[in-house]
Design a protein around this motif. Structure first.
Motif, PDB file in Angstrom:
ATOM      1  N   GLN A 254       8.711   2.832  -7.815  1.00 24.05           N
ATOM      2  CA  GLN A 254       9.587   1.784  -8.256  1.00 24.05           C
ATOM      3  C   GLN A 254       8.918  -0.040  -7.754  1.00 24.05           C
ATOM      4  O   GLN A 254       8.782  -0.084  -6.652  1.00 24.05           O
ATOM      5  CB  GLN A 254      10.962   1.737  -7.404  1.00 24.05           C
ATOM      6  N   CYS A 255       9.062  -0.632  -8.836  1.00 18.84           N
ATOM      7  CA  CYS A 255       8.543  -1.972  -8.579  1.00 18.84           C
ATOM      8  C   CYS A 255       9.944  -2.827  -8.337  1.00 18.84           C
ATOM      9  O   CYS A 255      11.129  -2.323  -8.843  1.00 18.84           O
ATOM     10  CB  CYS A 255       7.998  -2.412  -9.973  1.00 18.84           C
ATOM     11  N   PRO A 256       9.881  -3.819  -7.484  1.00 18.81           N
ATOM     12  CA  PRO A 256      11.050  -4.786  -7.240  1.00 18.81           C
ATOM     13  C   PRO A 256      11.523  -5.478  -8.457  1.00 18.81           C
ATOM     14  O   PRO A 256      12.518  -5.768  -8.771  1.00 18.81           O
ATOM     15  CB  PRO A 256      10.435  -5.927  -6.252  1.00 18.81           C
ATOM     16  N   CYS A 257      10.781  -5.477  -9.678  1.00 20.83           N
ATOM     17  CA  CYS A 257      11.323  -6.203 -10.921  1.00 20.83           C
ATOM     18  C   CYS A 257      12.280  -5.000 -11.717  1.00 20.83           C
ATOM     19  O   CYS A 257      12.886  -5.430 -12.588  1.00 20.83           O
ATOM     20  CB  CYS A 257      10.118  -6.529 -11.694  1.00 20.83           C
ATOM     21  N   GLY A 258      12.080  -3.713 -11.494  1.00 15.96           N
ATOM     22  CA  GLY A 258      13.117  -2.823 -11.988  1.00 15.96           C
ATOM     23  C   GLY A 258      12.218  -2.009 -12.776  1.00 15.96           C
ATOM     24  O   GLY A 258      12.555  -0.832 -13.320  1.00 15.96           O
ATOM     25  N   ASP A 259      10.924  -2.124 -13.038  1.00 14.91           N
ATOM     26  CA  ASP A 259      10.139  -1.337 -13.717  1.00 14.91           C
ATOM     27  C   ASP A 259       9.473  -0.492 -12.893  1.00 14.91           C
ATOM     28  O   ASP A 259       9.889  -0.015 -11.608  1.00 14.91           O
ATOM     29  CB  ASP A 259       9.233  -2.111 -14.626  1.00 14.91           C
ATOM     30  N   LEU A 260       8.331   0.107 -13.244  1.00 20.52           N
ATOM     31  CA  LEU A 260       7.570   1.227 -12.387  1.00 20.52           C
ATOM     32  C   LEU A 260       6.226   0.833 -12.464  1.00 20.52           C
ATOM     33  O   LEU A 260       5.604   0.754 -13.445  1.00 20.52           O
ATOM     34  CB  LEU A 260       7.467   2.733 -12.799  1.00 20.52           C
ATOM     35  N   PHE A 261       5.629   0.816 -11.103  1.00 20.96           N
ATOM     36  CA  PHE A 261       4.102   0.793 -11.146  1.00 20.96           C
ATOM     37  C   PHE A 261       3.435   2.011 -11.448  1.00 20.96           C
ATOM     38  O   PHE A 261       4.159   3.190 -11.312  1.00 20.96           O
ATOM     39  CB  PHE A 261       3.663   0.766  -9.468  1.00 20.96           C
ATOM     40  N   GLN A 262       2.339   2.228 -12.254  1.00 22.27           N
ATOM     41  CA  GLN A 262       1.916   3.325 -12.657  1.00 22.27           C
ATOM     42  C   GLN A 262       0.498   3.299 -12.403  1.00 22.27           C
ATOM     43  O   GLN A 262      -0.367   2.376 -12.606  1.00 22.27           O
ATOM     44  CB  GLN A 262       1.930   3.128 -14.389  1.00 22.27           C
ATOM     45  N   ILE A 263      -0.073   4.624 -12.261  1.00 19.59           N
ATOM     46  CA  ILE A 263      -1.331   4.991 -12.193  1.00 19.59           C
ATOM     47  C   ILE A 263      -1.506   6.399 -12.584  1.00 19.59           C
ATOM     48  O   ILE A 263      -0.934   7.327 -12.685  1.00 19.59           O
ATOM     49  CB  ILE A 263      -2.079   4.936 -10.824  1.00 19.59           C
ATOM     50  N   THR A 264      -2.623   6.644 -13.428  1.00 19.33           N
ATOM     51  CA  THR A 264      -2.873   7.727 -14.317  1.00 19.33           C
ATOM     52  C   THR A 264      -4.010   8.683 -13.752  1.00 19.33           C
ATOM     53  O   THR A 264      -4.715   8.144 -12.784  1.00 19.33           O
ATOM     54  CB  THR A 264      -3.574   7.729 -15.709  1.00 19.33           C
ATOM     55  N   PRO A 265      -3.781  10.019 -13.908  1.00 17.07           N
ATOM     56  CA  PRO A 265      -4.972  10.881 -13.292  1.00 17.07           C
ATOM     57  C   PRO A 265      -6.343  10.511 -13.718  1.00 17.07           C
ATOM     58  O   PRO A 265      -7.192  10.502 -12.735  1.00 17.07           O
ATOM     59  CB  PRO A 265      -4.507  12.412 -13.820  1.00 17.07           C
ATOM     60  N   GLU A 266      -6.446  10.085 -14.867  1.00 15.55           N
ATOM     61  CA  GLU A 266      -7.823   9.618 -15.250  1.00 15.55           C
ATOM     62  C   GLU A 266      -8.253   8.304 -14.376  1.00 15.55           C
ATOM     63  O   GLU A 266      -9.426   8.322 -14.142  1.00 15.55           O
ATOM     64  CB  GLU A 266      -7.952   9.242 -16.779  1.00 15.55           C
ATOM     65  N   GLU A 267      -7.383   7.488 -14.014  1.00 13.88           N
ATOM     66  CA  GLU A 267      -7.671   6.378 -13.205  1.00 13.88           C
ATOM     67  C   GLU A 267      -8.129   6.809 -11.910  1.00 13.88           C
ATOM     68  O   GLU A 267      -9.130   6.363 -11.249  1.00 13.88           O
ATOM     69  CB  GLU A 267      -6.677   5.329 -13.243  1.00 13.88           C
ATOM     70  N   LEU A 268      -7.414   7.658 -11.415  1.00 10.33           N
ATOM     71  CA  LEU A 268      -7.746   8.093 -10.126  1.00 10.33           C
ATOM     72  C   LEU A 268      -8.978   8.956  -9.982  1.00 10.33           C
ATOM     73  O   LEU A 268      -9.833   8.828  -8.774  1.00 10.33           O
ATOM     74  CB  LEU A 268      -6.494   9.097  -9.494  1.00 10.33           C
TER      75      LEU A 268
ATOM     76  N   GLU B 152       0.864  -1.085  -0.100  1.00 13.13           N
ATOM     77  CA  GLU B 152      -0.188  -0.093   0.053  1.00 13.13           C
ATOM     78  C   GLU B 152       0.970   1.079   0.075  1.00 13.13           C
ATOM     79  O   GLU B 152       1.725   1.369   0.810  1.00 13.13           O
ATOM     80  CB  GLU B 152      -0.774  -0.103   1.165  1.00 13.13           C
ATOM     81  N   ILE B 153       0.832   2.185  -1.101  1.00 14.81           N
ATOM     82  CA  ILE B 153       1.591   3.131  -1.127  1.00 14.81           C
ATOM     83  C   ILE B 153       0.909   4.486  -1.170  1.00 14.81           C
ATOM     84  O   ILE B 153      -0.284   4.493  -1.941  1.00 14.81           O
ATOM     85  CB  ILE B 153       2.418   3.229  -2.322  1.00 14.81           C
ATOM     86  N   ASP B 154       1.118   5.579  -0.264  1.00 14.73           N
ATOM     87  CA  ASP B 154       0.273   6.830  -0.355  1.00 14.73           C
ATOM     88  C   ASP B 154       0.680   7.598  -1.697  1.00 14.73           C
ATOM     89  O   ASP B 154       1.832   7.564  -2.246  1.00 14.73           O
ATOM     90  CB  ASP B 154       0.699   7.797   0.835  1.00 14.73           C
ATOM     91  N   LEU B 155      -0.441   8.127  -2.361  1.00 11.85           N
ATOM     92  CA  LEU B 155      -0.320   8.775  -3.651  1.00 11.85           C
ATOM     93  C   LEU B 155       0.844   9.849  -3.512  1.00 11.85           C
ATOM     94  O   LEU B 155       1.767  10.052  -4.304  1.00 11.85           O
ATOM     95  CB  LEU B 155      -1.616   9.417  -4.096  1.00 11.85           C
ATOM     96  N   GLU B 156       0.678  10.547  -2.330  1.00 12.67           N
ATOM     97  CA  GLU B 156       1.845  11.462  -1.996  1.00 12.67           C
ATOM     98  C   GLU B 156       3.264  11.026  -2.039  1.00 12.67           C
ATOM     99  O   GLU B 156       4.270  11.904  -2.266  1.00 12.67           O
ATOM    100  CB  GLU B 156       1.651  12.220  -0.648  1.00 12.67           C
ATOM    101  N   ASP B 157       3.460   9.580  -1.820  1.00 15.60           N
ATOM    102  CA  ASP B 157       4.826   9.129  -2.182  1.00 15.60           C
ATOM    103  C   ASP B 157       5.234   8.837  -3.138  1.00 15.60           C
ATOM    104  O   ASP B 157       6.588   8.505  -3.527  1.00 15.60           O
ATOM    105  CB  ASP B 157       4.874   8.113  -0.934  1.00 15.60           C
ATOM    106  N   MET B 158       4.279   8.787  -4.184  1.00 13.24           N
ATOM    107  CA  MET B 158       4.647   8.423  -5.507  1.00 13.24           C
ATOM    108  C   MET B 158       5.100   9.631  -6.273  1.00 13.24           C
ATOM    109  O   MET B 158       5.325  10.721  -5.999  1.00 13.24           O
ATOM    110  CB  MET B 158       3.317   7.911  -6.161  1.00 13.24           C
ATOM    111  N   ASP B 159       5.972   9.510  -7.337  1.00 17.69           N
ATOM    112  CA  ASP B 159       6.529  10.463  -8.509  1.00 17.69           C
ATOM    113  C   ASP B 159       5.609  10.673  -9.388  1.00 17.69           C
ATOM    114  O   ASP B 159       5.059   9.746 -10.100  1.00 17.69           O
ATOM    115  CB  ASP B 159       8.057   9.855  -8.632  1.00 17.69           C
ATOM    116  N   TRP B 160       5.558  11.963  -9.704  1.00 14.76           N
ATOM    117  CA  TRP B 160       4.862  12.157 -11.160  1.00 14.76           C
ATOM    118  C   TRP B 160       5.872  12.131 -12.339  1.00 14.76           C
ATOM    119  O   TRP B 160       6.994  12.797 -12.129  1.00 14.76           O
ATOM    120  CB  TRP B 160       4.163  13.759 -10.981  1.00 14.76           C
ATOM    121  N   ASN B 161       5.690  11.394 -13.204  1.00 10.84           N
ATOM    122  CA  ASN B 161       6.114  11.188 -14.412  1.00 10.84           C
ATOM    123  C   ASN B 161       5.604  11.753 -15.820  1.00 10.84           C
ATOM    124  O   ASN B 161       4.420  11.268 -15.964  1.00 10.84           O
ATOM    125  CB  ASN B 161       6.472   9.704 -14.940  1.00 10.84           C
ATOM    126  N   SER B 162       5.971  12.995 -15.934  1.00  9.24           N
ATOM    127  CA  SER B 162       5.187  13.619 -17.088  1.00  9.24           C
ATOM    128  C   SER B 162       5.418  13.077 -18.366  1.00  9.24           C
ATOM    129  O   SER B 162       4.570  13.351 -19.240  1.00  9.24           O
ATOM    130  CB  SER B 162       5.847  15.198 -17.002  1.00  9.24           C
TER     131      SER B 162
END
Length: 93
Positions: free
Chosen positions: A34-48, A16-26
């Motif tokens: 950061q995902c343990p596999c080396g890629d990035l978890f992602q969630i978009t403004p539209e999804e939120l 569980e990650i607070d949105l405030e702790d996530m980075d905005w990637n323009s």
């Protein structure tokens, strides 16, 4: 549990990650973490805005539960929109 926060227990969520702790990637037009596999978890403004709270990693099967206060979305999401190609374009100040 914090009152007024979405906090659904997801049996399959990596964390569980607070949105405030996530980075905005323009470049991606998404909040990332950061995902343990080396890629990035992602969630978009539209999804939120649609009430989604699951961030997906495009390279593996892991997901995170994104914890946020819906009342704070306007402050957390950068001003902008997607263009015809789906790329995030930040609003001019």
């Amino acid at each position: 549990s914090t009152p007024g926060r979405f906090r659904r227990t997801m049996g399959g969520a990596y964390d569980e990650i607070d949105l405030e702790d996530m980075d905005w990637n323009s470049e991606l037009g998404a909040f990332t973490y950061q995902c343990p596999c080396g890629d990035l978890f992602q969630i978009t403004p539209e999804e939120l805005r649609a009430g989604e709270e699951v961030g997906h990693c495009p390279s593996c099967s892991l997901v995170i539960t994104v914890v946020y206060d819906p009342d704070e979305l306007k402050e957390l999401i950068p001003a902008g929109n997607r263009d015809e190609s789906g790329r995030w374009v930040e609003a001019e100040e």
